[in-house]
Design a protein around this motif. Structure first.
Motif, PDB file in Angstrom:
ATOM      1  N   LEU A  85      13.534  42.222  70.209  1.00  0.00           N
ATOM      2  CA  LEU A  85      15.169  41.814  70.144  1.00  0.00           C
ATOM      3  C   LEU A  85      15.943  43.194  70.458  1.00  0.00           C
ATOM      4  O   LEU A  85      15.272  44.438  70.345  1.00  0.00           O
ATOM      5  CB  LEU A  85      15.484  41.726  68.562  1.00  0.00           C
ATOM      6  CG  LEU A  85      14.843  40.367  68.066  1.00  0.00           C
ATOM      7  CD1 LEU A  85      15.274  40.318  66.513  1.00  0.00           C
ATOM      8  CD2 LEU A  85      15.545  39.132  68.724  1.00  0.00           C
ATOM      9  N   ALA A  86      17.066  43.015  71.243  1.00  0.00           N
ATOM     10  CA  ALA A  86      17.643  44.086  71.549  1.00  0.00           C
ATOM     11  C   ALA A  86      19.113  44.393  70.858  1.00  0.00           C
ATOM     12  O   ALA A  86      19.597  43.231  70.243  1.00  0.00           O
ATOM     13  CB  ALA A  86      18.208  44.232  73.001  1.00  0.00           C
ATOM     14  N   HIS A  87      19.199  45.499  70.242  1.00  0.00           N
ATOM     15  CA  HIS A  87      20.463  45.729  69.280  1.00  0.00           C
ATOM     16  C   HIS A  87      21.636  46.048  70.249  1.00  0.00           C
ATOM     17  O   HIS A  87      21.569  47.254  70.831  1.00  0.00           O
ATOM     18  CB  HIS A  87      20.030  46.892  68.467  1.00  0.00           C
ATOM     19  CG  HIS A  87      21.034  47.343  67.461  1.00  0.00           C
ATOM     20  ND1 HIS A  87      21.807  48.302  67.694  1.00  0.00           N
ATOM     21  CD2 HIS A  87      21.163  46.715  66.124  1.00  0.00           C
ATOM     22  CE1 HIS A  87      22.824  48.224  66.460  1.00  0.00           C
ATOM     23  NE2 HIS A  87      22.389  47.495  65.680  1.00  0.00           N
ATOM     24  N   VAL A  88      22.638  45.244  70.388  1.00  0.00           N
ATOM     25  CA  VAL A  88      23.680  45.254  71.394  1.00  0.00           C
ATOM     26  C   VAL A  88      24.751  45.093  70.702  1.00  0.00           C
ATOM     27  O   VAL A  88      25.061  44.088  69.688  1.00  0.00           O
ATOM     28  CB  VAL A  88      23.613  44.523  72.335  1.00  0.00           C
ATOM     29  CG1 VAL A  88      24.749  44.356  73.317  1.00  0.00           C
ATOM     30  CG2 VAL A  88      22.353  44.834  73.336  1.00  0.00           C
ATOM     31  N   ASP A  89      25.767  45.875  70.592  1.00  0.00           N
ATOM     32  CA  ASP A  89      26.987  45.650  69.747  1.00  0.00           C
ATOM     33  C   ASP A  89      26.988  45.303  68.189  1.00  0.00           C
ATOM     34  O   ASP A  89      27.546  44.423  67.952  1.00  0.00           O
ATOM     35  CB  ASP A  89      28.047  44.604  70.530  1.00  0.00           C
ATOM     36  CG  ASP A  89      28.499  45.276  71.849  1.00  0.00           C
ATOM     37  OD1 ASP A  89      28.168  46.202  72.390  1.00  0.00           O
ATOM     38  OD2 ASP A  89      28.475  44.355  72.670  1.00  0.00           O
ATOM     39  N   GLY A  90      25.843  45.802  67.606  1.00  0.00           N
ATOM     40  CA  GLY A  90      25.770  45.623  66.170  1.00  0.00           C
ATOM     41  C   GLY A  90      24.923  44.260  65.979  1.00  0.00           C
ATOM     42  O   GLY A  90      24.612  44.137  64.786  1.00  0.00           O
ATOM     43  N   GLU A  91      24.445  43.532  66.876  1.00  0.00           N
ATOM     44  CA  GLU A  91      23.804  42.353  66.847  1.00  0.00           C
ATOM     45  C   GLU A  91      22.433  42.486  67.438  1.00  0.00           C
ATOM     46  O   GLU A  91      22.210  43.238  68.316  1.00  0.00           O
ATOM     47  CB  GLU A  91      24.733  41.150  67.532  1.00  0.00           C
ATOM     48  CG  GLU A  91      26.067  40.837  66.822  1.00  0.00           C
ATOM     49  CD  GLU A  91      25.781  40.113  65.436  1.00  0.00           C
ATOM     50  OE1 GLU A  91      25.025  39.494  65.177  1.00  0.00           O
ATOM     51  OE2 GLU A  91      27.018  40.310  64.675  1.00  0.00           O
ATOM     52  N   LEU A  92      21.696  41.472  67.215  1.00  0.00           N
ATOM     53  CA  LEU A  92      20.193  41.362  67.672  1.00  0.00           C
ATOM     54  C   LEU A  92      20.186  40.106  68.512  1.00  0.00           C
ATOM     55  O   LEU A  92      20.458  39.208  68.157  1.00  0.00           O
ATOM     56  CB  LEU A  92      19.106  41.378  66.478  1.00  0.00           C
ATOM     57  CG  LEU A  92      19.185  42.838  65.651  1.00  0.00           C
ATOM     58  CD1 LEU A  92      18.030  42.504  64.633  1.00  0.00           C
ATOM     59  CD2 LEU A  92      18.754  44.075  66.480  1.00  0.00           C
ATOM     60  N   TYR A  93      19.562  40.665  69.864  1.00  0.00           N
ATOM     61  CA  TYR A  93      19.694  39.392  70.722  1.00  0.00           C
ATOM     62  C   TYR A  93      18.176  39.679  71.323  1.00  0.00           C
ATOM     63  O   TYR A  93      17.775  40.459  71.924  1.00  0.00           O
ATOM     64  CB  TYR A  93      20.595  39.400  71.883  1.00  0.00           C
ATOM     65  CG  TYR A  93      21.862  39.515  71.327  1.00  0.00           C
ATOM     66  CD1 TYR A  93      22.604  38.335  71.216  1.00  0.00           C
ATOM     67  CD2 TYR A  93      22.581  40.761  71.272  1.00  0.00           C
ATOM     68  CE1 TYR A  93      23.850  38.320  70.651  1.00  0.00           C
ATOM     69  CE2 TYR A  93      23.861  40.685  70.850  1.00  0.00           C
ATOM     70  CZ  TYR A  93      24.611  39.602  70.581  1.00  0.00           C
ATOM     71  OH  TYR A  93      25.755  39.407  70.021  1.00  0.00           O
ATOM     72  N   PRO A  94      17.464  38.187  71.631  1.00  0.00           N
ATOM     73  CA  PRO A  94      16.187  38.470  72.434  1.00  0.00           C
ATOM     74  C   PRO A  94      16.437  38.956  73.728  1.00  0.00           C
ATOM     75  O   PRO A  94      17.398  38.941  74.483  1.00  0.00           O
ATOM     76  CB  PRO A  94      15.945  36.741  72.584  1.00  0.00           C
ATOM     77  CG  PRO A  94      16.782  35.837  71.717  1.00  0.00           C
ATOM     78  CD  PRO A  94      18.020  37.038  71.425  1.00  0.00           C
ATOM     79  N   ILE A  95      15.268  39.732  73.938  1.00  0.00           N
ATOM     80  CA  ILE A  95      15.070  40.566  75.371  1.00  0.00           C
ATOM     81  C   ILE A  95      13.683  40.121  75.817  1.00  0.00           C
ATOM     82  O   ILE A  95      12.943  40.446  74.725  1.00  0.00           O
ATOM     83  CB  ILE A  95      15.739  41.862  75.299  1.00  0.00           C
ATOM     84  CG1 ILE A  95      15.075  42.628  76.652  1.00  0.00           C
ATOM     85  CG2 ILE A  95      14.749  42.777  74.225  1.00  0.00           C
ATOM     86  CD1 ILE A  95      16.200  42.584  77.790  1.00  0.00           C
ATOM     87  N   PRO A  96      13.355  39.886  76.836  1.00  0.00           N
ATOM     88  CA  PRO A  96      14.119  39.254  77.980  1.00  0.00           C
ATOM     89  C   PRO A  96      15.101  38.478  77.667  1.00  0.00           C
ATOM     90  O   PRO A  96      14.998  37.530  76.912  1.00  0.00           O
ATOM     91  CB  PRO A  96      12.955  38.509  78.845  1.00  0.00           C
ATOM     92  CG  PRO A  96      11.705  39.088  78.260  1.00  0.00           C
ATOM     93  CD  PRO A  96      11.988  39.344  76.925  1.00  0.00           C
ATOM     94  N   THR A 268       8.928  44.720  67.966  1.00  0.00           N
ATOM     95  CA  THR A 268       9.929  45.978  68.410  1.00  0.00           C
ATOM     96  C   THR A 268      11.151  45.512  68.407  1.00  0.00           C
ATOM     97  O   THR A 268      11.579  44.278  68.651  1.00  0.00           O
ATOM     98  CB  THR A 268       9.377  46.260  69.862  1.00  0.00           C
ATOM     99  OG1 THR A 268       7.966  46.616  69.878  1.00  0.00           O
ATOM    100  CG2 THR A 268      10.164  47.156  70.571  1.00  0.00           C
ATOM    101  N   ILE A 269      12.029  46.473  68.319  1.00  0.00           N
ATOM    102  CA  ILE A 269      13.458  46.354  68.329  1.00  0.00           C
ATOM    103  C   ILE A 269      14.100  47.561  69.468  1.00  0.00           C
ATOM    104  O   ILE A 269      13.749  48.603  69.217  1.00  0.00           O
ATOM    105  CB  ILE A 269      14.346  46.171  67.191  1.00  0.00           C
ATOM    106  CG1 ILE A 269      13.853  45.266  66.296  1.00  0.00           C
ATOM    107  CG2 ILE A 269      15.806  46.530  67.429  1.00  0.00           C
ATOM    108  CD1 ILE A 269      14.794  44.829  65.112  1.00  0.00           C
ATOM    109  N   ASN A 270      14.559  46.974  70.566  1.00  0.00           N
ATOM    110  CA  ASN A 270      15.267  47.976  71.487  1.00  0.00           C
ATOM    111  C   ASN A 270      16.710  48.388  71.236  1.00  0.00           C
ATOM    112  O   ASN A 270      17.384  47.453  70.620  1.00  0.00           O
ATOM    113  CB  ASN A 270      15.022  47.415  73.034  1.00  0.00           C
ATOM    114  CG  ASN A 270      13.557  47.023  73.356  1.00  0.00           C
ATOM    115  OD1 ASN A 270      12.678  47.726  72.788  1.00  0.00           O
ATOM    116  ND2 ASN A 270      13.507  46.685  74.533  1.00  0.00           N
ATOM    117  N   TYR A 271      16.791  49.424  71.475  1.00  0.00           N
ATOM    118  CA  TYR A 271      18.165  50.334  71.212  1.00  0.00           C
ATOM    119  C   TYR A 271      18.742  50.619  72.719  1.00  0.00           C
ATOM    120  O   TYR A 271      18.795  51.723  72.846  1.00  0.00           O
ATOM    121  CB  TYR A 271      18.253  51.372  70.116  1.00  0.00           C
ATOM    122  CG  TYR A 271      17.684  50.745  68.730  1.00  0.00           C
ATOM    123  CD1 TYR A 271      16.498  50.574  68.264  1.00  0.00           C
ATOM    124  CD2 TYR A 271      19.051  50.338  67.809  1.00  0.00           C
ATOM    125  CE1 TYR A 271      16.120  49.966  67.189  1.00  0.00           C
ATOM    126  CE2 TYR A 271      18.447  49.836  66.874  1.00  0.00           C
ATOM    127  CZ  TYR A 271      17.122  49.666  66.229  1.00  0.00           C
ATOM    128  OH  TYR A 271      16.730  49.252  65.024  1.00  0.00           O
TER     129      TYR A 271
END
Ligand code: FAD
Ligand code: UDP
Length: 363
Positions: A85-96, A268-271
C-alpha cells in the motif's frame, strides 16, 4: 592446493556457480568478505527471535520454471503473494495503481473498462519512452505521477524520474482491474526455512570450501585456481580504473515491537511523499512466522555505503560498458550478478544469469 574455481561472493550468483561447479566434479573455494553466506538475501533471527532480512525485504517471485525447479532442490516453499500500500495524503492505496486506487482516490465508481478509459483520458503519451518519467506520464499522467512516483523516486535514487532509464519505473505496472498483488509471476513463494537455510544446502558439498570474512583483495594473488568467478562490484575488481561506477546504498533501520501481533496491514507500506524513508516492511507477513511481537525495517536511501543498486541511467551504462570491455578482455575471470553485471536484477534473474554462466564454463 589448486582449485578449479575461486568464487568471490556467496550471494545468489556465487552460490549457484559453486553448486553447479561442485556437481560437475570441480573443486571450488567460495569466499565472502561478510561473515555470512547469502549476500543481500541473507536472513537470520533477530535478538527477539523474529526471522528478518538484515539487508531489506526479499520476496521471491519468478516466471522461470527452470529457475524455480532448480532452487526447489535446496528448499521447501511457502506460498506468499506480496501486497503493498502507498501512504498518500494520509490514506493508504494499493500500489501498483489499480481500480481500487483510482476509485478511492478520486471518489469514483468505475468498472474495469471505466478505469481503462479514465487512464486513457489522463495519460500523456510520448513519442519515445526513454526515461522513467516517460513511462509514468505515458501510462498514468501528471497527478498520479506526482502522488505515487516522483517523490518516491527522488528519495530512492536522489534523482528525478526524468534522469533514470525507463526500466526503473517500468518495474511497476498499471492495472485497471482489482489485482492488488505486487507481482504477477507464476511462482511466488518464500523459502520455507528462510534464504540462509537454502544457501546452506546449496553450499553443502564436499567439493565446496566456504571461507567467510575473507576479502578478495587479500587473497587475489595467493589462491591458485584455474578460473575466477567474481560477483562483487565490477569497478572495484579493476581498481576503479575509469572512476567509480555509481551504486545506490540504503540504511536499514530495524525495530522490534514487543507484544504487537501486527504492525501494518500489508507486508510493505510505501511512503512516496512524506518521511525520509521510502518504505516500511513487516517481516512476519513475508515469512508467516507466529510470534507475540513483530519486527519491521525502514529503508533510508543514501549515496554512501554498501552498494545495493546499480543506478540505471545512460551515463552510468556508458561507464559500465568501459568496464565490461575490460572484463571481456579478461578471459580467466567471469563476472556475474547484480553488482558485477551492473544490472537491476531480481534474485531469480541472478539465478538465471549464474546458471547460464556456470553451464558455459563447465562446457
Ligand atoms: P549480492 O547478494 O550482493 O552478493 C555479492 C557478494 O559479494 C556480497 O555478499 C559481498 O559481500 C561479496 N563481495 C563483494 N566484494 C567482495 C570482495 N572484494 N571480497 C569478498 N566478497 C565480496 N530481489 C528479488 O527478487 N526480490 C526482492 O524482493 C528483492 N528485494 C531487494 C531489496 C533490497 C533492499 C535490495 C538491495 C535488493 C533486493 N533484491 C530483491 C535484489 C537481490 O538482492 C539481488 O538480485 C541478489 O541478492 C543479488 O545477488 P548477487 O549474488 O548478484 O549479489
Ligand atoms: N516506485 C515509485 N513508487 C512506488 C514504488 C516504486 O515511484 O510506490 C518506483 C521507484 O522509482 C522505484 C522503482 O519504481 O525505485 C522500482 O520499484 P521496486 O518496488 O521494484 O523497487 P525495489 O523493490 O527494487 O527497491
Amino acid at each position: 592446493m589448486k582449485y578449479d574455481a575461486l568464487i568471490v561472493g556467496a550471494g545468489f550468483a556465487g552460490a549457484v556457480c559453486a553448486e553447479r561447479f561442485a556437481a560437475a566434479g570441480k573443486r571450488v573455494l567460495i569466499i565472502d568478505k561478510r561473515s555470512h553466506i547469502g549476500g543481500n538475501a541473507f536472513d537470520c533471527h533477530d535478538e527477539n527471535g523474529v526471522l528478518i532480512h538484515p539487508y531489506g525485504p526479499h520476496i521471491f517471485h519468478t516466471s522461470g520454471k527452470r529457475i524455480f525447479e532448480y532452487l526447489s532442490n535446496f528448499t521447501d516453499w511457502r506460498p506468499y503473494e506480496h501486497r503493498v500500500l502507498a501512504h498518500v495524503d494520509g490514506e493508504l492505496y494499493p500500489i501498483p495503481i489499480n481500480r481500487t486506487t483510482i476509485n478511492r482516490l478520486y471518489d469514483l465508481d468505475l468498472d474495469e473498462q471505466g478505469v481503462t478509459a479514465y487512464l486513457e483520458s489522463v495519460r500523456e503519451p510520448r513519442d519515445s519512452v526513454a526515461t522513467s518519467e516517460d513511462v509514468v506520464l505515458s501510462s498514468v499522467g501528471h497527478d498520479l505521477c506526482e502522488k505515487f512516483f516522483r517523490g518516491y523516486t527522488q528519495k530512492q535514487w536522489g534523482l528525478d524520474l526524468s534522469e533514470l532509464s525507463a526500466g526503473v519505473a517500468a518495474r511497476i505496472p498499471t492495472r485497471a482491474n482489482d489485482d492488488d498483488r505486487y507481482f504477477t509471476d507464476a511462482f511466488q513463494f518464500m523459502p520455507a526455512q528462510g534464504y540462509t537455510s537454502m544457501f546452506e544446502k546449496m553450499l553443502e558439498h564436499p567439493n565446496i570450501e566456504v571461507r567467510l570474512s575473507e576479502d578478495f583483495r587479500a587473497i587475489r594473488s595467493i589462491v591458485e585456481r584455474e578460473h575466477t568467478i567474481y560477483t562483487g562490484p565490477i569497478d572495484a575488481y579493476f581498481d576503479f580504473r575509469f572512476g567509480k561506477l555509481p551504486y545506490r546504498s540504503l540504511f536499514f533501520q530495524h525495530e522490534h515491537l514487543g507484544e504487537v501481533e501486527r504492525f501494518q496491514q500489508t507486508g510493505t507500506i510505501n511512503y512516496p511523499n512524506d518521511q525520509e524513508y521510502t518504505r516500511i516492511t513487516e517481516f512476519k507477513h513475508l515469512t508467516g512466522q507466529q510470534h507475540s511481537g513483530t519486527s519491521i525495517v525502514r529503508e533510508y536511501p543514501r549515496a554512501e555505503g554498501d552498494p545495493y543498486y546499480p543506478i540505471p541511467r545512460p551515463e552510468n551504462e556508458a561507464l559500465f560498458k568501459r568496464y565490461h570491455e575490460l572484463a571481456e578482455a579478461t578471459p580467466d575471470v567471469t563476472f556475474v550478478g547484480r553488482l558485477a553485471q551492473y544490472r537491476y536484477y531480481n534474485m531469480d534473474q541472478v539465478v538465471g544469469a549464474a546458471l547460464k554462466a556456470a553451464e558455459e564454463l563447465i562446457e
